[in-house]
Design an enzyme around this catalytic site. Structure first.
Site, PDB file in Angstrom:
ATOM      1  N   GLY A  15       0.827  -1.197   0.000  1.00 44.06           N
ATOM      2  CA  GLY A  15       0.000   0.000   0.000  1.00 44.06           C
ATOM      3  C   GLY A  15       0.861   1.246   0.000  1.00 44.06           C
ATOM      4  CB  CYS A  16       0.177   4.614   1.356  1.00 43.54           C
ATOM      5  SG  CYS A  16       1.019   6.177   1.663  1.00 43.54           S
ATOM      6  CG  PHE A  17       5.932   4.891  -0.803  1.00 48.05           C
ATOM      7  CD1 PHE A  17       5.464   6.144  -0.461  1.00 48.05           C
ATOM      8  CD2 PHE A  17       6.480   4.725  -2.064  1.00 48.05           C
ATOM      9  CE1 PHE A  17       5.529   7.212  -1.340  1.00 48.05           C
ATOM     10  CE2 PHE A  17       6.564   5.788  -2.956  1.00 48.05           C
ATOM     11  CZ  PHE A  17       6.083   7.030  -2.592  1.00 48.05           C
TER      12      PHE A  17
END
EC number: 1.8.4.11
Length: 162
Positions: A15-17
């Site tokens: 997902g979002c890093f």
């Protein structure tokens, strides 16, 4: 760090890093974390290009760690715990192949450990749906723009986790 050890790399997409980088940054034995992109065909992709879903890249975190201080198996546990590996091409409200669940392995040992870990996780009963995490060879890591590096740490914590 332990004496006479060489550092190793591990690369995860979950997902979002921003959130993923924060989770791994806190692990004792992790020497550094970098937000970036991997798994696509576009060289030197930008965040805007990756978000356009035209590059094939996933948002990833490259973890440099001291194997004398933390095991790859422990990093896999952090990976499974920091996202929902049953969501295909998304995490929470973030949708697209750039948010896919993926383990990029850097060696045959990492591949074996990742596959065994996935099997264990699937049999654990923690997930009502099948795990969709990809396990693929590491490719070129493209460093994300500076403003993405240690994003949550720079902003005093918080989370982008849903």
């Amino acid at each position: 760090m332990g004496e006479n050890t060489s550092l190793e790399k591990a690369t995860f997409g979950a997902g979002c890093f921003w959130h993923v980088e924060e989770e791994f940054r806190r692990v004792p034995g992790v020497v550094s974390t970098l937000a970036g992109y991997m798994g696509g065909w576009k060289e030197h992709p930008t965040y805007e290009e990756v978000c356009s879903k035209t590059t094939g890249h996933a948002e990833v975190v490259e973890v440099t760690f001291d194997p004398a201080a933390v095991t790859y198996d422990h990093l896999l546990r952090v990976f499974w715990d920091c996202h929902d590996p049953t969501q295909l091409n998304r995490q929470g409200p973030d949708i697209g192949t750039n948010y896919r669940s993926v383990i990029f392995y850097h060696s045959p040992d990492q591949e074996r450990a990742a596959r065994a870990s996935l099997e264990h996780e699937q049999r654990s009963g923690r997930h009502a749906r099948p795990i969709v995490t990809e396990i693929v060879p590491a490719a070129t890591f493209w460093w994300a723009e500076e403003y993405h590096q240690h994003y949550l740490e720079k902003r005093g914590g918080g989370s982008c986790r849903w």
